[in-house]
Design an enzyme around this catalytic site. Structure first.
Site: not given
Length: 536
Positions: A481-482, A442, A245, A493, A249
């Site tokens: 836009d996914i 993450s 992690e 949507g 980061d």
């Protein structure tokens, strides 16, 4: 003598929101030794509440914050007198007033008397912790002054939201630089003069790994420094632990925001450590972070109400001061690892930028396709998302079609934005001498933190609390836009959805929109061939 006994003689009242459930699976070992010592954090009320109008482009200066919104002096005085009566020591701390936090140290026996609790040693999954059950009880005169008392219980509060890629028949990976190119970060982007803060509740980093990694990217390794909070420290162990992690980061945020400094705030994995780390970062006038990235969290139901309130208030302070906080939305789909639908906190705080995950396919520097990250079929997680049962629908989400909450108090939609998170299309990073491919939301929080750092540098000011700007209708063109995929209970949507929020960034279009109204928008370098998202 009357003054000495004024708290002991008062009736006891439950501190609202302090009720804590017993660990679901634990073994009682013994009562906590009455002579052992611990330190708790007592968070007191503000002088004046932070108002809605103070968020967004209208900033509060640090001087005005301390004058108007820091710890109420009468409340602080009352808590210190209470501590003296119960033989608890108020630790010296120059940031106590701005953080609204008084740290009290004393024996378990005195803590139990002071806060009306019973502390026990319990074993949870083979590890011994100090645990309390039920509510904290305070003298009646303190109830209006104290927001939270945290640190009596030291069981783990949060989980890191990263996933190391397992062997796949078909998979790929990208460097953070390649991801930044796909999302149209400005050409030759720099974040010089910015500091990115990372909140870490375990693990550590090794400078040799950072030097080697950034050399492989043909980048100068960032200046990274560690800040200890509540005794936490940079403690690297192995790649399968929290080091993954920490390194993810650092490497993602610094690679996409070259020139930025990175300050890592290490704290214990408790609600006390988590909250103290955030307040320390927000009010750090030495390192002065302009953006904070958080890749840890847990279901809203796993937090006490006092901890939810206190942590959210810390994020509100950041927003008021012009500091952006990016938070991973979770890696366990719409259930967040629980029963039914749940959202992760602090991603559900209305004062943070909640970051969901996608599966990204890139050809050259162009996006070939981008869908909702959902690899639950192969036991490799899915993006978190849904509707808060704690935090109300914010005004800036009112027209976004957020599904109704299951509670009258909730309504905040999660996430706000998204980015590549699928381990199958993950990030190539270096951890403890190994080259690994890691995904999870993450990775998305530091990716967005890096984008914010670049925006701050390009615009010549901190963009701060960006939600009002990104939810405005004119900002739609600044996102991919996914529209394909789901995270379990929710499907993607057109427009905002509870899988990927508004979508992934088109940074060259987004950065100019983040300029506060009073700040002239500077020109932003754009790529010659703008890339549009496609689905497959």
């Amino acid at each position: 003598m009357a003054r000495m006994s004024r708290f002991a003689e008062q009736p006891r009242v439950v501190l609202p929101g302090s009720e804590k459930a017993a660990p679901p699976t634990s073994v009682l070992k013994e009562p906590t030794s009455p002579t052992s010592r611990l330190t708790v954090s007592v968070i007191v009320k503000r002088k004046q509440p932070l108002k809605i109008s103070r968020r967004g482009p209208v900033r509060v200066t640090r001087a005005d914050y301390k004058k108007q919104h820091a710890a109420d002096s009468a409340a602080s005085k009352l808590v210190r007198a209470f501590a003296r009566e119960f033989k608890l020591k108020a630790e010296p701390d120059p940031t106590s007033v701005t953080r609204r936090t008084i740290r009290l140290t004393g024996t378990v026996a005195n803590m139990q008397k002071a806060f009306g609790v019973v502390l026990e040693q319990r074993t949870i999954e083979g590890v011994e912790y100090r645990v309390r059950e039920g509510a904290i009880h305070l003298p009646a005169s303190l109830i209006d002054s104290v927001v939270a008392v945290i640190g009596l219980d030291n069981r783990p509060q949060a989980q890191p939201h990263f996933r190391i890629r397992q062997p796949h028949a078909v998979s790929t990976s990208y460097t953070p630089v390649q991801i930044a190119q796909a999302y149209q970060f400005p050409i030759n982007a720099t974040a010089a003069g910015q500091t990115i803060a990372l909140i870490e509740l375990g693990g550590g980093y090794r400078q040799a790994d950072l030097t080697s990694y950034f050399k492989s990217l043909s980048l100068v390794a960032p200046i990274v420094n560690a800040v200890s909070v509540d005794g936490g420290k940079n403690s690297p162990t192995d790649a399968s632990g929290a080091d993954g992690e920490v390194m993810l980061d650092i490497e993602v945020s610094a690679a996409v925001a070259p020139g930025a400094k990175v300050t890592v705030y290490f704290a214990p994995n408790t609600d006390q450590g988590f909250i103290d780390a955030i307040t320390t970062a927000v009010h750090d006038t030495t390192n002065k972070p302009s953006v904070i990235s958080i890749s840890w969290g847990g279901p809203e139901s796993s937090w006490t109400q006092q901890s939810l309130t206190a942590l959210d208030a810390a994020c509100q302070s950041a927003a008021a001061l012009g500091i952006t906080i990016t938070v991973a939305a979770g890696d366990n789909g719409s259930s967040d690892g629980g029963t039914g639908n749940n959202v992760d906190f602090p991603a559900s705080s209305p004062h943070v930028l909640s970051c969901g995950g996608t599966t990204l396919e890139v050809g050259g520097a162009n996006i070939v396709s981008e869908t909702v990250w959902n690899e639950t079929a192969s036991n490799e997680g899915a993006t978190g998302g849904g509707v808060s049962t704690v935090f109300a629908l914010p005004t800036w989400q009112a027209k976004s079609g957020i599904p109704a909450s299951s509670t009258t108090s909730g309504g905040r939609g999660v996430p706000d934005v998204a980015g590549d998170a699928d381990p199958a299309t993950g990030y190539t990073v270096r951890v403890d001498g190994q080259t690994l491919v890691i995904g999870g939301t993450s990775a998305v929080a530091p990716l967005w933190a890096g984008l914010i750092a670049v925006a701050n540098q390009q615009l010549g000011t901190t963009v701060g609390f960006i939600q009002p700007a990104i939810y405005a209708a004119k900002a739609a063109s600044a996102f991919h836009d996914i529209t394909e995929g789901n995270n379990g209970a929710f499907s993607s949507g057109p427009g905002w959805d509870a899988c990927t929020g508004l979508g992934s960034p088109i940074a060259s279009k987004l950065i100019p929109l983040l300029a506060p109204p009073s700040t002239p928008t500077q020109s932003v370098n754009k790529r010659k061939k703008p890339v549009k998202a496609k689905t497959s």
